[in-house]
Enzyme design. Structure first.
Site, mmCIF file in Angstrom:
data_model
loop_
_atom_site.group_PDB
_atom_site.id
_atom_site.type_symbol
_atom_site.label_atom_id
_atom_site.label_comp_id
_atom_site.label_asym_id
_atom_site.label_seq_id
_atom_site.Cartn_x
_atom_site.Cartn_y
_atom_site.Cartn_z
ATOM 1 N N LYS A 8 -20.558 -19.862 19.251
ATOM 2 C CA LYS A 8 -20.506 -18.201 19.227
ATOM 3 C C LYS A 8 -21.094 -17.863 17.933
ATOM 4 O O LYS A 8 -21.452 -18.516 17.219
ATOM 5 C CB LYS A 8 -18.945 -17.803 19.324
ATOM 6 N N GLY A 98 -17.347 -24.364 16.263
ATOM 7 C CA GLY A 98 -17.372 -25.799 17.019
ATOM 8 C C GLY A 98 -15.902 -26.459 17.011
ATOM 9 O O GLY A 98 -15.611 -26.522 18.315
ATOM 10 N N SER A 100 -13.296 -24.685 17.121
ATOM 11 C CA SER A 100 -12.286 -23.774 17.968
ATOM 12 C C SER A 100 -12.593 -24.146 19.624
ATOM 13 O O SER A 100 -11.926 -24.109 20.434
ATOM 14 C CB SER A 100 -12.696 -22.289 17.497
ATOM 15 N N ASP A 133 -10.271 -18.180 16.161
ATOM 16 C CA ASP A 133 -11.416 -17.952 17.060
ATOM 17 C C ASP A 133 -11.190 -18.557 18.445
ATOM 18 O O ASP A 133 -11.861 -18.496 19.270
ATOM 19 C CB ASP A 133 -12.721 -18.747 16.813
#
Length: 297
Positions: A8, A98, A100, A133
């Protein structure tokens, strides 16, 4: 079962000096998924095991995917007897989410295998317990999170497949804990999120990109001068529409005018000795890639 666990970027990140009831900073976070992804495979096993490719330099018990599996087992009274293999493509210590997204992939996989509805609110609670996240990766993209950055407020219409380049100095690393401590010492005011939220609701991607903002990224760039070097380099390139830090860093991103620009900048960044990847925005987060193969009792 094989899942795609995307990275993200933060189109908006506003950290505030106020704290919530848990003592966490109040955080407004508007995240969007990109096509760069880890590949997570979940298969039956005699006991829970998590492995990464390439291999991690820390015990599997500290892996967020392992913690997610244990939390799912505890919540639903099941045995998480699976082997989780994570093919890593998302760099660590980058602000790309990553760990998360890997945890979210395990939550999604076990929910599928155990016949749990992906919309069960308990999944969000489990995700929130792993990291701020993680809930984002259970839902659509883009989306706005409040509270400690972990409570879903709004999901927006899907953005177009906009080209993005990601760049991280290879040795650069920012401690999120230290970044927040520095923020407390010298807070950087956050822009109000209302403007970018409004144009996203209207489906105006170009207007949203003009409002990209991250006040914690300012702190990260002060802590790690290489981040500022990358930001300055990206801002000087033709074809970059918006430039900012991913989360607390140490990766930065640029939204690009064309896919060719993103590829060119990634190649040029690699020539500078940086890790780089040309990618694009996508409308989904964690997705099951393969047909369901296993059914656990």
């Amino acid at each position: 079962m094989t899942l795609s666990a995307p990275a993200k970027i933060n189109l908006y990140l506003g950290v505030h000096t106020e704290r919530d009831d848990r003592g966490y900073h109040k955080v407004d976070s508007l995240m969007a998924a990109v096509s760069l992804a880890d590949i997570v495979t979940v298969a039956p096993a005699q006991e829970l095991a998590v492995q990464t490719v390439p291999a991690s330099d820390f015990p599997m018990q500290k892996n967020t995917a392992y913690r997610a599996a244990l939390a799912m087992a505890e919540r639903y009274g099941r045995e998480a007897n699976v082997c989780v293999t994570i093919e890593k493509h998302i760099p660590l210590c980058a602000g790309l989410g990553g760990p998360s997204t890997d945890a979210a992939a395990v939550i999604v996989a076990l929910a599928e295998l155990w016949g749990i509805d992906r919309t069960d609110p308990a999944l969000d609670d489990i995700a929130r317990g792993i990291g701020a996240d993680v809930p984002f990766f259970l839902h659509a993209s883009p989306a706005f999170y409040v509270g400690g950055g972990d409570v879903l407020a709004t999901e927006y219409p899907a953005l177009p497949a906009t080209p993005v380049v990601l760049i991280k100095p290879r040795e650069a690393s920012v401690s999120t804990v230290e970044a927040y401590r520095r923020f407390d010492e010298n807070p950087v005011p956050a822009d109000k999120p209302g403007a970018i939220a409004s144009v996203l609701r209207a489906g105006d991607a170009e207007a949203a990109y003009a409002l990209v903002h991250n006040n914690l990224g300012v702190i990260s760039a002060q802590m790690e001068p290489q981040i500022q070097t990358v930001l300055d380099w990206l801002s000087a390139q033709e074809g970059t529409v918006a430039v900012d830090v991913c989360g607390s860093g140490a990766c930065s991103f640029a939204i690009c005018d064309t896919a060719a620009t993103a590829v060119y900048l990634a190649e040029a960044a690699q020539q500078n000795g940086w890790w780089a990847c040309a990618t694009e925005l996508i409308p989904n987060t964690v997705q099951i890639d393969a047909p369901k193969k296993y059914k656990f009792l």
